[in-house]
Design a protein around this motif. Structure first.
Motif, mmCIF file in Angstrom:
data_model
loop_
_atom_site.group_PDB
_atom_site.id
_atom_site.type_symbol
_atom_site.label_atom_id
_atom_site.label_comp_id
_atom_site.label_asym_id
_atom_site.label_seq_id
_atom_site.Cartn_x
_atom_site.Cartn_y
_atom_site.Cartn_z
ATOM 1 N N LYS A 26 2.244 1.780 -3.552
ATOM 2 C CA LYS A 26 1.238 2.289 -4.480
ATOM 3 C C LYS A 26 0.988 3.774 -4.204
ATOM 4 N N VAL A 38 -9.098 9.945 -6.991
ATOM 5 C CA VAL A 38 -10.016 9.573 -5.909
ATOM 6 C C VAL A 38 -10.036 8.062 -5.712
ATOM 7 N N ARG A 39 -10.098 7.327 -6.783
ATOM 8 C CA ARG A 39 -10.437 5.915 -6.681
ATOM 9 C C ARG A 39 -9.271 4.955 -6.883
ATOM 10 N N ASP A 40 -8.173 5.422 -7.418
ATOM 11 C CA ASP A 40 -7.155 4.455 -7.825
ATOM 12 C C ASP A 40 -5.731 4.816 -7.455
ATOM 13 N N GLU A 41 -5.556 5.717 -6.514
ATOM 14 C CA GLU A 41 -4.179 6.083 -6.190
ATOM 15 C C GLU A 41 -3.862 5.901 -4.706
ATOM 16 N N CYS A 42 -4.695 5.152 -4.024
ATOM 17 C CA CYS A 42 -4.402 4.760 -2.631
ATOM 18 C C CYS A 42 -4.056 5.974 -1.748
ATOM 19 N N GLY A 43 -4.671 7.092 -2.071
ATOM 20 C CA GLY A 43 -4.434 8.259 -1.223
ATOM 21 C C GLY A 43 -3.152 9.006 -1.536
ATOM 22 N N THR A 72 -6.489 1.420 -3.679
ATOM 23 C CA THR A 72 -7.404 2.328 -2.985
ATOM 24 C C THR A 72 -7.030 2.506 -1.520
ATOM 25 N N VAL A 73 -7.583 3.562 -0.937
ATOM 26 C CA VAL A 73 -7.458 3.704 0.512
ATOM 27 C C VAL A 73 -8.215 2.553 1.177
ATOM 28 N N LEU A 83 0.833 -1.202 0.000
ATOM 29 C CA LEU A 83 0.000 0.000 0.000
ATOM 30 C C LEU A 83 0.867 1.251 0.000
ATOM 31 N N SER A 96 -19.080 0.967 -2.139
ATOM 32 C CA SER A 96 -18.446 1.816 -3.160
ATOM 33 C C SER A 96 -16.956 1.973 -2.936
ATOM 34 N N ASN A 97 -16.474 1.503 -1.818
ATOM 35 C CA ASN A 97 -15.052 1.649 -1.514
ATOM 36 C C ASN A 97 -14.426 0.324 -1.126
ATOM 37 N N PRO A 98 -14.509 -0.652 -2.025
ATOM 38 C CA PRO A 98 -13.914 -1.941 -1.712
ATOM 39 C C PRO A 98 -12.394 -1.809 -1.663
#
Lengths: 344, 344, 344, 344
Positions: free
Chosen positions: A228, B86-91, D130-131, A225, D123-125
Motif C-alpha cells: 500500500k 495524510v490519512r489514506d496512503e500508509c505513509g 494508514t500508518v 502495508l 483519530s488514527n485507527p
C-alpha cells in the motif's frame, strides 16, 4: 521485425476477454472484489500448496516488495551480477528495503552456482560492522535465457537456508522456465526451497499483472502495508485479479511460453556455433560481430546490443505474439550462406 | 446499493474501447510507444500550456512521486489534516521522499485556508534544527467533497511561493472539481499557481491510470528515475496512455463527472439540513445519527461511517456507473417523512 | 601486546590538553563556539585553499554523510571492494543516501586502478533502468595499508570527473598517507581532484573527532541539514573543534603518523618475503600460516585474522601509543630463526 | 550572561577526571573496553532492574535510534507537538525509521494528557491504508520545563500498551525531572511502564555522552546494527562509557540537577505572575512583553524568544555551571519595580 523484448508484446485475447468479463457493476476495491478473493485458491491449486498471493502492477514492484519483506535495511541480498534486480530496476530493492545491499555473485550463463554463493557468503560474514546476510534471489528463467534445474535450485536454497537466508525467485519468465523443465510449478519453487516468488504474467501475455506468491506463509509479515505504502495496492483490483486468474486457469501461461520457447529454439538452431548461452527459454544471445549486426538491422531486424561496447553480441527476445514470419526471416538471415537453401 | 467509494466503479466503455484499439502488434515499451508519445501534446492542449506528463498506476503513486520530487528527505510538506496523503496512503509520501514530514493543517470543510497555512508556516520556521518547508499540497476536490475556487488556490499558492514552497494539487477527483467550477482546467491549476498535479482518471471511469502533470517544467528533475525505482514505470505503457488519451479526448472526464456531481447534488438536496459539508462534487457527508444509519443499511444501502466513533456521520460517494435508481432510492430514504409521499 | 587496530589507542596528551583548555564558561553550542569558528581558517591554511569543514564524531558518519551529499538515492558510488564503506560500515552509505548503491571494484593491494574504474563505469552505463553513476570514493591510506601517489589520485579523479562523478577520499588514515608521500596535504587532495575528504583524527591520536572537508564548495549543498538529521551535529561542539585544531596546529598529526609508519616499517622488514602488501602506512599484512599465528598468539600478541578462513594471513596495526617494546618483540618473533641474533 | 540553553555549559570536573583516568594504554574498541562493559551493571543498579545500555554521542541520535527500533517505516509515533523529536531534530526520527510518521498531540504545559493521547489514537485507527500506531514518546522533563508525575506516566503507558504501542521517554533532562520528583529513577521509568529511555547526560555536565536504556529487553532487537549503521558506534568507546559511569556513580547527575533546578526556581519566583508554565526543572518561560525583553538584552542577558513572533515570551535555561551572580542579576532584573529594593 522487433526482437527487443517480450514487453513489446500486446495482451493476449484471453486476457482482454477476462477484463471485459469482470467489467460490470460496482465491486469492492483494494482486493476485496470477488476475483481477487479467488487468487489464493487458484494459485494454491496451481502450486499444489497453501500460498498467500498479492497482485501488483510491475515486476520491479514484485521483486522489490518481496525483497524488502525478506531483508532488513541493514541486510545483504545475494544476487547474480546480471540479475534484473541488479541491472534493470534503478535501485528499487535498495529503495523498498530502506537501504539493503545487493551483493553481486558471478556465475556462468547468468545462473548462480553453489560455489559462487558459498564464496560470497564466506566473504561476507556477519558482524556488527557489516550488512547482515538476509536473502538469496535467483532468476528463473535467468537474464541470459537459461533455466535452473529443480535440483540446482534445491542446492542453492539449502545453502541459503543453512545460513538463515530467505530464498526469493524472480519469475518474470516463470512460464518459460516451467515449460522448458516440463515439471510441476511446485517442483521448481517451494518443493525446491523457494520461500517467495515474483510470478510474472505481463511479459507472457497479460496486459499488466504480476503476483508475489508466498510459500513460506510466516514471511508475509507486513507485505500488505509495504504494498500500500509503495502505491502498489490497486484500487480497481478486479482487473489485475481477472488477468492472473485467466492466465493460469485458461492454460495461457503454458501456451504462450511453449510458443515463444519453440520459436527461440529455432533462432538458436539457426545460430549454432555462435550462441553465447544455451537457449532454454524465449531469449537468444548470439555472438555475431558488429558487421553482422549492422547487416541484420539494415534488413529490418530490431534487437538490443549486448555485453561490452563493440563486443559483437546481440540479444533476441521472442514475444508471445511474434509473427512466425519474423522468426523464419531471422533464422534465414542468421543461417550460414550454404544452409540457406533448406526450406523451413 | 453501493455508495462506498468511486473506486468500486467499473471502467467506462470508452476506456475499454481504447485499450482494445491499441492491442495490436509489437510496440516499444516503457513510454516509447506511440500513444505515450502523444500524452504531452494532448495534456498540453487540455491545459493550454506546455507540460510534462508521466503515467502511473495509482493515485498514491502519483502523489508520493510528485511530493518526493518536490521535497527533500528533510523537507516539510504542508497538507490539510484530512488529506488523502495524510490519512489514506500508509505513509507513502514519507517513504518516497526518504522521510519528509507532512505537517498537518486544519481548515473548514476539508480545505486549507490562508490563515491556516500562514499559521503553520509561522510555527515551522526553518533552521538547521528543523525540517525545511518545501511544499504545499491541496486536494481538488477535497476529501470532504468541497471544491477550491481558483482564487482560493491562487491565494494559497501565492503564500507558498513567497516562502519558496512548491505547490502540488492532488486531483484524484480533478474532473468533479473542474465540472463544478465550470472553468478551464488551466484556470484552477497552473494559472492559479499549481506547479505539479496528480491527475486522476481511475475513480472517474478509467480502469487504472493516473498522470503526474508538471506545469513547472524545471521541477521534473529526476522524476523518471524515481518512478522507475518505485516500480511505477509500466512496461506495456501503451495501455495506460490509451486510457488517459481516451479519457481526455472523448470528453469522458466531463461526462462522467457531470453525472456523478448531479447525482450527488440530488442526494444532498434530499438531506438538506443534515449536510456536514457543501456538496460540490460526487461526495455527500450527512450527519444523521446512528439509528438512521442502521435503518439505511437494513434497507440495503452500503456506505462508510465517518468522523469519530458513534458520531452518527456517514459518507456517500457516487460512482460514474451508479444506477440512477440507487440514487433515487437513497434520496427517498433520506427525505424527511413528510416528503416521502412522492413515488419512487 | 595489542596490534588489533589503531582505534584501540588512547588520546594523545595534546588532545586532552586542548579539551581542558576550552573547558571554561558558557559557550554557544552547535558549531557557534569560538573554536568551531576557527576550523575553516585552520583547515584552509593546512590545505592551502578555501574549504568548508564540518566536525563529526565518527569516521563512518563522515563517510556516509559525505557520500549522501554526493549521491542521490538512485545513485551509484564506485568503491574498492575492500573499502571501509563496503566492508565495515554496516551499510551506512546506503542508509544516509536513502539507498544509493555501492558498486565494488577490484584492484591490487586495496587500491583502485584506472583500468578497474574504467571497466566498472563501462559496465554501468546510465539509463532510466539503472542506478546513476554519481561518485567515486578512494581510501587514503587504503584498507590494506597502501598509499595512492598523487598522480594516481589525479588519474582516477580525471576519469571520474569526465563522467561527472564527484570524488571522495576516505582519509581515516590521512596523516599516515601524507607522511609517507611527504607531500603537501593539498597535493594529494584538491590539487589531485578530490572534491570532498573524510579527514580522520581519531585513529591517530584524537579522543573522537573527524572532519568532513569540502574542497568543492558548491557540493556542500545540504550537508548541515543532513548532519543534524543524522544526530551528528554535536551540541557541545567546542570539544570536537578543540581536538581538530590541536591535531593540526600542534603538528600532532605528523608526529603520530611518522611514529606509527616507522614502527610498521620495522615490522614489515622483519616479515620480508611474507608481506602481502607493501607497507606504506601503519598496517602490516603478513601471510604466515595458521601455525605461526597460533604461536604468536601464545606468545601474547593480539591481532586479527585476515582474508579467507584458514588463509594463514594476519593483520597488524600500530597505534600511536604502541609501546616500542611491543614492536621490538613482534619483530623478533617474526624474524626467521637465523636472523634473530641481530641486535635491533 | 547566557541563559540560551544548558548545552552552552562546559563539562563538569568529575567528567574530565573520568576521561583522564581511562586515558591509558591500548584498549579494545567499539564497546569492548572494560568501562563500557560496566555500563549495564551500573545502570542496572541505578534503575534497580536489568537493562541493556548503549552509549551514543547525541540526544538526537538516542531518540531517533530508539524510536526507529520501536516503529516500523510505516509506523506512527505519537508525540507532544512541542517535543524535541518534533521541533528540533530536523526529521531524525523519520530518517532513522525509514519514514515513520510522528503524529503530534497537543497538551497543556508541554505534557501529553490521557485525553489527548486517547483522542489521537481514536483519530488514527489502523487499517491497510494508514500508518500503524507503534510508539508513544514523552519527554521528561518536558520541553516546557514541566515534569510528569510517575502516576501520569503510568496512565499514559497503560493506554499505549493497551494498543500495543511501545513507550519511549526522551530523558534529555532526566536528572532534573528525577530531582524534582525526588523519586527513585526506576519509579518514573520502567515501574511506570517506560520501555526505552534516552538518558541524557550532556546537558547536565557531561562533555558528550548519552545512553539508550532498554527496560524491555525484548525490544533491543537490532539496535546495535542500527547504531553502527548510523555512525553512532564510537570507536574509542571508553571515553563515553567513562563519562556515563562518572555521571551516575559520583552522584553528579543529582548534584548538577539540584543546583540548576534551584536556580531556575529562584528565577521563577522573581517572575511570579508572568510564568507561562510551572517551573519544575531548569527552564523558565516568562511572558514579559517585547519591551521588557529588549531591556533585558540591553542589560546583558542572553536568552531565546519563545512562542509566536512578537508574543513577548522568553525562555531562560540554567546551565550546571551558571554563575550564581548571573541568576541573582536576572532575578533582580525580573522582579517588579517595588520589589527591587531588596538587597541582592
Amino acid at each position: 521485425m522487433r526482437f527487443f523484448s517480450d514487453n513489446t508484446a500486446s495482451a493476449s485475447p484471453e486476457i482482454l476477454d477476462a477484463i471485459l468479463a469482470v467489467n460490470r457493476g460496482l465491486e469492492p476495491a483494494y482486493g476485496d472484489d470477488r476475483w481477487s478473493q479467488q487468487l489464493e485458491r487458484v494459485f494454491g491449486e496451481f502450486f499444489d500448496t497453501e500460498v498467500r498471493v498479492f497482485a501488483v502492477a510491475t515486476g520491479t514492484a514484485a521483486n522489490a516488495l518481496a525483497l524488502a519483506t525478506l531483508a532488513p535495511p541493514y541486510g545483504a541480498i545475494f544476487a547474480h551480477e546480471e540479475a534484473h534486480v541488479v541491472r534493470d530496476e534503478c535501485g528499487a530493492p535498495e529503495f523498498f528495503s530502506g537501504g539493503a545491499r545487493i551483493v553481486t555473485v558471478p556465475g556462468p550463463h547468468g545462473k548462480l552456482s553453489v560455489e559462487g554463493v558459498v564464496r560470497a557468503l564466506e566473504s561476507n560474514p556477519p558482524s556488527v560492522h557489516t550488512v547482515q546476510p538476509a536473502a538469496l534471489t535467483l532468476t528463473q528463467a535467468s537474464e541470459l535465457g537459461t533455466v535452473y534445474r529443480s535440483a540446482e535450485i534445491a542446492a542453492l536454497a539449502e545453502i541459503a537456508h543453512a545460513e538463515r537466508l530467505a530464498v526469493h525467485m524472480d519469475g518474470a519468465r516463470f512460464a518459460n522456465a516451467a515449460v522448458t523443465l516440463g515439471c510441476h510449478p511446485g517442483a521448481m519453487t517451494w518443493r525446491a526451497g523457494v520461500d517467495v516468488l515474483s510470478f510474472g504474467a505481463t511479459k507472457n501475455g497479460a496486459l499488466g499483472a504480476e503476483a508475489v506468491v508466498f510459500f513460506d506463509l510466516a514471511r508475509v509479515a507486513d507485505f500488505e502495508l509495504r504494498r500500500k505504502r509503495a502505491g502498489h495496492l490497486l484500487s480497481k483490483s478486479r482487473y489485475a485479479a481477472a488477468q492472473l486468474l485467466a492466465y493460469i486457469e485458461s492454460g495461457l501461461w503454458r501456451r504462450n511460453a511453449a510458443r515463444t520457447n519453440e520459436l527461440a529454439r529455432r533462432i538458436g538452431a539457426a545460430a549454432t556455433g555462435r550462441l553465447l548461452h544455451p537457449v532454454e527459454s524465449n531469449e537468444v544471445f548470439i555472438g555475431m560481430g558488429e558487421d553482422a549486426k549492422r547487416e541484420l538491422r539494415l534488413a529490418g531486424f530490431e534487437f538490443y546490443d549486448w555485453g561490452a561496447k563493440s563486443s559483437g553480441e546481440a540479444r533476441f527476445v521472442v514475444s508471445w505474439d511474434q509473427p512466425e514470419e519474423d522468426v523464419a526471416a531471422l533464422c534465414a538471415a542468421l543461417s550460414p550462406p550454404g544452409a540457406r537453401i533448406s526450406p523451413r
